[in-house]
Scaffold this motif. Structure first.
Motif, PDB file in Angstrom:
ATOM      1  N   UNK A 224       0.822  -1.206   0.000  1.00 23.90           N
ATOM      2  CA  UNK A 224       0.000   0.000   0.000  1.00 23.90           C
ATOM      3  C   UNK A 224       0.864   1.267   0.000  1.00 23.90           C
ATOM      4  N   UNK A 225       1.929   1.254   0.812  1.00 21.37           N
ATOM      5  CA  UNK A 225       2.772   2.452   0.890  1.00 21.37           C
ATOM      6  C   UNK A 225       3.345   2.799  -0.488  1.00 21.37           C
ATOM      7  N   UNK A 226       3.656   1.760  -1.272  1.00 24.19           N
ATOM      8  CA  UNK A 226       4.214   1.959  -2.615  1.00 24.19           C
ATOM      9  C   UNK A 226       3.229   2.738  -3.491  1.00 24.19           C
ATOM     10  N   UNK A 227       1.966   2.330  -3.415  1.00 22.98           N
ATOM     11  CA  UNK A 227       0.956   2.988  -4.246  1.00 22.98           C
ATOM     12  C   UNK A 227       0.652   4.392  -3.733  1.00 22.98           C
ATOM     13  N   UNK A 228       0.643   4.559  -2.411  1.00 25.93           N
ATOM     14  CA  UNK A 228       0.422   5.906  -1.869  1.00 25.93           C
ATOM     15  C   UNK A 228       1.547   6.838  -2.304  1.00 25.93           C
ATOM     16  N   UNK A 229       2.766   6.355  -2.236  1.00 26.51           N
ATOM     17  CA  UNK A 229       3.913   7.179  -2.661  1.00 26.51           C
ATOM     18  C   UNK A 229       3.809   7.479  -4.158  1.00 26.51           C
TER      19      UNK A 229
ATOM     20  N   UNK B  50       8.907   3.868   7.619  1.00 23.43           N
ATOM     21  CA  UNK B  50       7.988   2.723   7.602  1.00 23.43           C
ATOM     22  C   UNK B  50       6.582   3.207   7.951  1.00 23.43           C
ATOM     23  N   UNK B  51       5.645   2.924   7.055  1.00 20.78           N
ATOM     24  CA  UNK B  51       4.235   3.163   7.374  1.00 20.78           C
ATOM     25  C   UNK B  51       3.713   1.844   7.939  1.00 20.78           C
TER      26      UNK B  51
END
Lengths: 555, 77
Positions: free
Chosen positions: A382-387, A457-458
Motif C-alpha cells: 500500500x505504501x508503494x501505491x500511496x507514494x 515505515x508506514x
C-alpha cells in the motif's frame, strides 16, 4: 601476460569502469574475492545475497550503468535469483557473477552445487557458464555489453572455482565493446505517426520506464508542449515528467487517477513511448482505450504487438523517437481537450481534506520536510501505491520501485545502492512493516556505510494491500494478513546501530521528523498508522480501467 | 507461413539448446519436436522447432531474436 581466471574477472571489471561491487563471499568464489583484496575495487558486504542483488540494482538504476553483484554457488546463487528476475522485469543492467563448484564436482550433488545457469535462463537477458578459461575474457566483455545495450537487463556469469584458479597466457584484457548503434527512426514511419498526431483531437501520451532509460525526459517535455498532448505515466514512468506541469495527468492504471483513466477512455489516440501495456496499466486489455488508435514506440521489437495491437508502431529508442517526431509535429491548440481533462481532474480527483495522520498526508509531509531533490525508493504494498500517487518526484531517475516483479524487500537495499551511486543526494526509502522485514538485515550494511538513507515505515500491522484485496474481493475472509505481534522497528534499528524513531501518525513531531530527514547519516522512522486505510481508487483485477472503485463508494 | 514450425539459427555452445528449451517452456508453448544440426563448420546450429499448437497468438520471432545466442529466427515457409 599470464593471468588466473580470478585476475581476468577483476581486470575486466576495472576495464569496464567498475569501482564498486557488492556481494557475499563463500567457498566457490573465494579465489575471486582473494583477487579483489588489493584490486582497488570497493566491496560492499551485503548481509544476504538478495540484498546484494538489489544494492547492485540501486546503483544501476541511479547511474544508468551496469552494476555488479557477487555470490557463491548453491544458496548464494539461489538467493540472488529474485533480484535478477526483478532486474529483468524492470530492464536494469546488472552483471551477476557467481562461483560454481569445480568441474570434477559438477553433476555430483556436491556441497553447495546447484545448476545456477539452468535456474537463471528464463530470468536473465543472457546467462554464461564458463567452461574454458580461454573464453572468460570475451565473456566478461560481452556480459557488460549485453547488459547495457538496447533494452538493458541482467546478465549472469557462472564461473567454476577451478577456472577461477587456472592460469592462461593472454595478450590483454579486451576493451569494452561499444554499444551497438541505435537505428535511426525511419523518416516514413515518423511522418505517418506525426500525421496521426496532428489529426488527432484527443491525444494522450502514455510514457513508461523506457523514457527514463533513454534519458529522454526533456525531449518528452518539448514534444508534449509543442503538440499540446497531455502526459500520463506508468509506475515505471514516474519521474519522467514534472509533477506540477499543466499537461501532467499522473499515474494511469490499477491505482492511477480516475481522471487519467477516464481521459484515456475518451482519447482518440494513445502515444505509448517506452512502455509495454502491462496488465497493471491497462486493466482488461480489451477495454483499454476502446476508441483510440494506438501508436507504440519501443526499443524492443518484441514488445510491439505483444499485448495490445498497435495501429502505428516504431522500434526506436524513446529519445531518438521523440527528437525526430517533434520536427514533424504541428504546434496545436488543444485547449478544448485539455480543459476537458482539467474538468475530469476536478470531478474525480477531489482534493479530499485528509487528516494529517492519513498516509497520503504523511507522505506529503515527508516530501515537504526532506531535502529538495531527494531520491525515493519504495518497497511493495500500500505504501508503494500511496507514494506513487502522491510524491512529487523530481524529473529523471529519482524514483525506484519494483514495478514488474513487485518484490517485497526491494526498497532498503535499492536505496543503499542508489545512495552509493550518488552520495550527493538523500535517499528516502518508504516501506511497510511487511516489506521491511523481508530484507531488514541490510540495515547492518547501511550502518557499515553510514549513507544518507532515511527509512520511513508506514506501519499498519499487516500486509495491507493483500488485506485490501481480501476485504474488497474475497468476502472479507481475512487470513494471514494481520501480524499478531507488533515489531519494535526503532529498537531494531538501534540494534543495528542506526538511529531509530517511533511515532504515531496522530502525533507526529515535525521537528523530530525534519531532523531525522535532514541530519546526515542513516535513520529509521517508524510511523504507526491505522490498519483501515485502503489504496483508492482501484481497478478491480480483470476489470476495465474505467471501472474504478473509489473511496466514497466503499467507506 | 507455418506458425507451427520455427527455424532458428543460433550460436553453438554448451547451453544453447537448454536456453531455447527454457524459452518455450516459459511461454507455455508445447514443443512437439526440436531437431538441431551443426552448421557453419560447427560454430552455429540450425534448429527446427515444431510446436504442438501455433507458436503463439503473438509473433514470438522478435522475442527469439532478442536472445544473445540466436542469430536469426523465422517461421517456416
Amino acid at each position: 601476460m599470464k593471468l588466473t581466471g580470478s585476475q581476468i574477472i577483476v581486470e575486466s571489471l576495472k576495464k569496464q569502469g567498475i569501482d564498486v561491487v557488492t556481494g557475499i563471499p563463500g567457498s566457490a568464489n573465494l579465489p575471486l574475492y582473494t583477487e579483489l583484496h588489493e584490486s582497488g575495487i570497493e566491496h560492499i558486504l551485503a548481509r544476504h545475497e538478495q540484498g546484494a542483488g538489489f544494492i547492485a540494482q540501486g546503483m544501476a538504476r541511479r547511474s544508468g550503468k551496469p552494476a555488479v553483484c557477487l555470490a557463491t554457488s548453491g544458496p548464494g546463487a539461489t538467493n540472488l535469483l529474485t533480484a535478477i528476475a526483478d532486474a529483468k522485469m524492470d530492464s536494469v543492467p546488472v552483471v551477476a557473477i557467481t562461483g560454481q563448484v569445480a568441474l570434477p564436482f559438477i553433476g555430483t550433488d556436491a556441497f553447495q552445487e546447484v545448476d545456477t545457469f539452468g535456474l537463471s535462463l528464463s530470468i536473465t537477458k543472457h546467462s554464461f557458464l564458463v567452461k574454458d578459461i580461454g573464453d572468460l575474457p570475451g565473456i566478461m566483455r560481452d556480459a557488460f555489453n549485453i547488459a547495457a545495450s538496447g533494452r538493458p537487463g541482467p546478465v549472469l556469469v557462472d564461473v567454476q572455482k577451478d577456472i577461477q584458479n587456472q592460469s592462461i597466457e593472454i595478450d590483454s584484457i579486451p576493451d569494452p565493446l561499444p554499444l551497438p548503434p541505435k537505428s535511426a527512426p525511419g523518416e516514413k514511419e515518423i511522418k505517418e505517426i506525426a500525421e496521426a498526431i496532428n489529426k488527432s483531437a484527443r491525444p494522450v501520451i502514455y510514457a513508461g520506464g523506457g523514457v527514463i532509460l533513454s534519458g529522454a525526459e526533456e525531449a518528452l517535455r518539448i514534444f508534449a508542449e509543442k503538440a499540446s498532448v497531455p502526459v500520463a505515466v506508468s509506475l515505471r514512468g514516474l519521474s519522467t515528467f514534472d509533477h506540477y506541469h499543466p499537461l501532467y495527468m499522473g499515474l494511469i492504471g490499477m491505482h492511477g487517477n480516475l481522471s487519467t483513466n477516464t481521459a484515456f477512455n475518451e482519447a482518440d489516440l494513445v502515444i505509448c513511448i517506452g512502455a509495454r501495456f502491462n496488465d497493471r496499466t491497462t486493466g482488461n486489455t480489451n477495454g483499454f482505450c476502446p476508441d483510440a488508435r494506438i501508436i507504440h514506440a519501443d526499443i524492443d521489437a518484441a514488445e510491439i504487438g505483444k499485448i495490445r495491437r498497435s495501429d502505428l508502431s516504431i522500434v526506436s529508442d524513446a529519445g531518438d523517437f521523440l527528437e525526430a517526431l517533434v520536427n514533424y509535429s504541428e504546434k496545436k491548440d488543444r485547449s478544448g481537450w485539455i480543459s476537458r481533462i482539467n474538468e475530469l481532474k476536478k470531478i474525480h480527483d477531489k482534493d479530499f481534506q485528509l487528516p494529517g495522520y492519513h498516509p497520503l498526508e504523511i507522505i506529503r509531509t515527508v516530501s515537504n520536510l526532506a531535502h529538495e531533490g531527494s531520491i525515493v525508493a519504495t518497497d511493495v504494498g500500500q505504501h508503494q501505491m500511496w507514494v506513487a500517487r502522491t510524491y512529487p518526484f523530481p524529473v529523471g531517475r529519482t524514483f525506484f520501485t519494483s514495478g514488474g516483479l513487485g518484490t517485497m524487500g526491494f526498497g532498503l537495499p535499492v536505496a543503499i545502492g542508489a545512495a552509493l551511486a550518488d552520495k550527493t543526494k538523500t535517499v528516502l526509502c518508504f516501506s511497510g512493516d511487511g516489506s521491511i522485514l523481508m530484507n531488514i538485515q541490510e540495515l547492518a550494511t547501511l550502518a557499515d556505510l553510514g549513507l544518507n538513507v532515511k527509512v520511513i515505515i508506514l506501519d499498519n500491522g499487516q500486509l495491507g494491500l493483500v488485506r485490501q484485496q481480501q476485504e474488497l474481493f474475497y468476502g472479507r475472509k481475512f487470513i494471514a494478513t494481520s501480524f499478531r505481534t507488533h515489531t519494535d522497528f526503532s529498537t531494531i534499528a538501534s540494534g543495528f546501530g542506526i538511529r531509530g524513531i517511533d511515532m504515531n501518525a496522530a502525533r507526529i513531531d515535525m521537528a523530530q521528523l525534519e531532523s531525522a530527514l535532514k541530519e546526515p547519516g542513516p535513520c529509521l522512522v517508524n510511523i504507526n498508522i491505522s490498519g483501515e486505510y485502503n489504496v483508492y481508487p482501484m481497478v478491480p483485477p480483470g476489470k476495465e480501467n474505467i471501472n474504478m472503485l473509489t473511496e466514497d463508494m466503499h467507506e | 507461413m507455418n506458425n507451427h514450425t520455427l527455424v532458428i539459427r543460433a550460436k553453438k555452445h554448451a547451453g544453447t539448446i537448454t536456453t531455447l528449451a527454457s524459452f518455450f517452456s516459459r511461454r507455455n508453448i508445447d514443443v512437439e519436436k526440436m531437431s538441431c544440426s551443426a552448421d557453419n563448420c560447427g560454430a552455429e546450429m540450425l534448429c527446427t522447432v515444431k510446436c504442438s499448437s501455433p507458436a503463439s497468438v503473438t509473433n514470438i520471432v522478435p522475442h527469439l531474436n532478442n536472445m544473445h545466442d540466436v542469430i536469426d529466427a523465422y517461421y517456416s515457409e
